[in-house]
Design a protein around this motif. Structure first.
Motif, mmCIF file in Angstrom:
data_model
loop_
_atom_site.group_PDB
_atom_site.id
_atom_site.type_symbol
_atom_site.label_atom_id
_atom_site.label_comp_id
_atom_site.label_asym_id
_atom_site.label_seq_id
_atom_site.Cartn_x
_atom_site.Cartn_y
_atom_site.Cartn_z
ATOM 1 N N ILE A 323 10.981 -3.707 5.039
ATOM 2 C CA ILE A 323 11.571 -3.333 3.821
ATOM 3 C C ILE A 323 13.123 -2.330 3.997
ATOM 4 C CG2 ILE A 323 11.588 -1.488 1.648
ATOM 5 C CD1 ILE A 323 8.219 -2.558 1.684
ATOM 6 N N ARG A 324 13.224 -1.722 4.880
ATOM 7 C CA ARG A 324 13.893 -0.641 5.320
ATOM 8 C C ARG A 324 15.773 -1.088 5.587
ATOM 9 N NH1 ARG A 324 16.916 4.042 2.779
ATOM 10 N NH2 ARG A 324 17.915 4.610 4.366
ATOM 11 N N GLU A 326 16.132 -4.299 5.675
ATOM 12 C CA GLU A 326 16.470 -5.348 4.233
ATOM 13 C C GLU A 326 17.433 -4.336 3.105
ATOM 14 O OE1 GLU A 326 16.551 -8.397 3.718
ATOM 15 O OE2 GLU A 326 14.957 -8.464 5.825
ATOM 16 N N GLU A 327 17.088 -3.782 2.475
ATOM 17 C CA GLU A 327 17.773 -2.287 2.029
ATOM 18 C C GLU A 327 19.007 -2.433 2.614
ATOM 19 O OE1 GLU A 327 15.208 1.072 1.370
ATOM 20 O OE2 GLU A 327 14.636 -0.411 0.336
#
Length: 641
Positions: A323-324, A326-327
């Motif tokens: 998730i990180r 992708e951010e």
């Protein structure tokens, strides 16, 4: 048949006092002596009322008159009217006689001091007596000037002068205040008034105060003042009628303003009642939502966090890392897009400068242009020298911006799945073999234990982990929304309660005017007054507006000014004022402030604006809001006809 009359006129007391008697046939008689010729004549003139013929008694030398009750009533009533007319005639004669004996310049108010025909006593100094010939002899004998009501001999007297010796005494002194208010002008056909003694026989006709011209009785310099009271009085009465109509309209408008103010106040009171009820209802709702939110949050804290799929720590960490990453990738793509946009702008500017260099006139000797061209040439040289250095960086950014997959980047699927069963899954599998009641009891106890450990700081709080459930988020949002609504309504309630406590003048009348504005054009400026708000000076030359003050309070002010023929003016007495302070700062001076002085008028209107001191303004304003219920005019008196 003779009908008896029951009336106060025919009461026995009244009849007996007038000499009338009633016989057995209820016919009234009166016996008059023979010498009462006058009274006998007055009785006989009513022969057309069918009086009985009077019988003359030669022995008693008297007349005997008979009259029926109905006719007697008419007779006695008429006699009363005649007696009243005689009395009125006597009084009129007395008044005319008193008028003729009053010295020139004396008003009826002070006539009592001039009744004596032998001597005159100074009004403020009874110890000083003068002969009648000393009144209006053009010589000031009384310290108070009361012996010269019709001349200007005592005009030198002033209450500002030092004490003067009293004539005829050794050490007696007195002040020099005039006993009379001025020379009295009768002004028949108009309003009587007082004229300052200085204007008496000064060779000028003062028709505005003495329209009958009696102030120039001496004919100084051959001046003879015409009596203009008839036309002046007529014009005054015409204007007074207009003023009376305006006063009636102003009174009506004030009543309308009071009614509107009462309606607005009642509306505020109803709003307060409604808000209090709404706040109680919203507070109950907010309390319920808060309880629901706290319960869900407590349950959320006791929940065991599991990942999607296999539940080991590595798997969880891999999910968070994905998730990180992708951010960060999305942020990098956004930065690259912004950079590309800036590059386009730089390229556009470079094109403009290159065109400017090519098309400029080299013979035009401008140092600024030469420096700009030289700077552009240096910039272009540096740009050509560094061309191609950023190609590798561009390729790296393009590669990083590509999404992860099995063929490139990180293969997250390898880290998000495990073959081995996690401890948490084993625990949940163990619960499946337990009976439902026991499984629920154990689950509740474990949840309570976890909440206890979280509250004591032993375990991490799931509510702060960033993975809050949607149910908790929605519950918190609903509670916050309800709580904010309660706060907003409480603030509005406080404002409305404060509004009821504010001073809006008598009968709350200025509540109906609040927020409305009036203005006056005054040369290069326009002045604006907004009731209970602010005063403004607006320039017509476009240099902006100047704040002359903001409303702070009501006040009172004593004034003594003239009222114009059209009724505009402050007049004399105590007036209501509105204080506007803390206006725009005055250069090398204080903050501007305005004193708004109010007087009765048919409409809201600014009459006059003056700057009394530096940045201290006074605004005279007419409004029906300050009119009395029965407006009286000080100048209005009784015509001396």
């Amino acid at each position: 048949m003779i009908i008896p009359v029951k009336d106060e006129v025919l009461s026995s007391t009244v009849l007996a006092g007038r000499g009338w008697r009633q016989d057995e046939e209820r016919v009234y008689h009166i016996i008059l002596p023979g010498g009462s010729a006058g009274l006998r004549q007055r009785v006989c003139i009513f022969g057309n009322l069918r009086l009985h013929n009077p019988n003359f008694n030669k022995v008693a030398s008297s007349f005997n008159f008979k009259i029926k009750p109905s006719l007697l009533k008419i007779y006695l009533t008429t006699m009363r009217q005649l007696e009243a007319l005689v009395l009125l005639s006597t009084l009129s004669t007395s008044i005319i006689a008193a008028e003729s004996t009053r010295p020139r310049g004396v008003s009826p108010e002070f006539a009592k001091f001039y009744k004596s025909v032998d001597s005159f006593t100074c009004i403020s100094h009874p110890s000083i007596q003068l002969s009648i010939s000393q009144i209006n002899d053009d010589y000031c004998d009384c310290p108070d000037g009361s012996d010269e009501p019709g001349t200007s001999a005592c005009t030198y007297l002033s209450d500002l002068s030092p004490p003067q010796p009293v004539p005829g005494t050794i050490s007696g002194t007195s002040n020099t205040t005039l006993a009379l208010p001025g020379f009295y002008c009768k002004n028949k056909g108009h309003l009587p008034s007082y004229l300052p003694f200085t204007y008496v026989n000064d060779g000028v006709c003062d028709h505005e105060l003495c329209c009958d011209g009696s102030d120039e009785w001496g004919g100084v310099g051959g001046v003879k003042c015409e009596d203009k009271c008839k036309e002046i009085g007529k014009e005054w009465r015409r204007l007074d009628e207009i003023r009376a109509k305006a006063a009636a309209n102003a009174s009506r408008k004030k009543a309308e303003l009071v009614k509107e103010a009462q309606r607005l106040r009642a509306s505020v009171e109803m709003g307060i009642t409604s808000l209090e009820a709404e706040i109680k209802e919203k507070e109950v709702q907010a309390a319920e939502l808060k309880k629901k939110y706290e319960e869900l949050e407590r349950r959320e804290r006791g929940r065991v966090v599991t990942s999607k799929g296999k539940g080991s720590k590595v798997t969880i960490l891999a999910g968070l890392a994905k998730i990180r990453v992708e951010e960060l990738r999305e942020a990098l793509i956004g930065v690259v897009a912004q950079r590309d946009g800036l590059k386009e702008k730089v390229q556009e500017l470079e094109t403009i400068l290159a065109t400017f260099k090519e098309e400029r006139n080299p013979n035009f000797n401008d140092e600024g242009v030469k420096r700009a061209v030289k700077a552009w040439e240096d910039y272009a040289a540096r740009k050509d020298a560094t061309a191609g250095e950023n190609d590798a960086e561009e390729r790296d950014l393009e590669s990083i911006s590509q999404p992860d997959s099995e063929g490139g980047g990180i293969n997250w699927a390898e880290w998000e799945t495990e073959e081995e069963e996690s401890d948490v899954e084993a625990l949940y599998k163990f619960e499946e073999y337990l009976p439902a009641p026991l499984r629920g009891w154990i689950h509740q106890k474990l949840s309570d234990l976890r909440v206890l450990l979280v509250e004591n700081g032993i375990l991490a709080d799931n509510a702060n982990s960033g993975a809050e459930s949607k149910a908790v988020s929605d519950a918190r949002g609903a509670y916050q929304s309800a709580n904010d609504d309660v706060g907003a309504k409480q603030g509005k309630l406080g404002e409305q309660k404060s509004d009821l406590e504010k001073d809006y003048g008598v009968d709350d009348i200025f509540r109906a005017l609040k927020g409305t504005c009036i203005s006056k054009d005054s040369g290069e400026y326009e002045y604006e007054l907004c009731w209970l708000d602010k005063t403004t000076q607006k320039s017509k030359k476009g240099s902006g507006h100047t704040g002359m003050g903001n409303f702070v309070r009501f006040d009172k002010l004593e004034v003594d000014e003239e009222i114009s023929a059209d009724g505009k003016g402050l007049g004399k007495g105590e007036r209501t004022t509105l204080m506007y302070e803390n206006g725009q700062h005055c250069w090398n001076g204080p903050n501007r402030q305005t004193t708004v002085v109010l007087a009765c008028a048919e409409t809201d209107e600014i009459w006059k604006v003056v700057e009394q001191e530096k940045c201290m303004y006074r605004m005279d304003v007419g409004t029906p809001a300050v009119c009395e219920r029965s407006e009286t005019r000080e100048s209005k008196g009784k015509d001396e006809l």
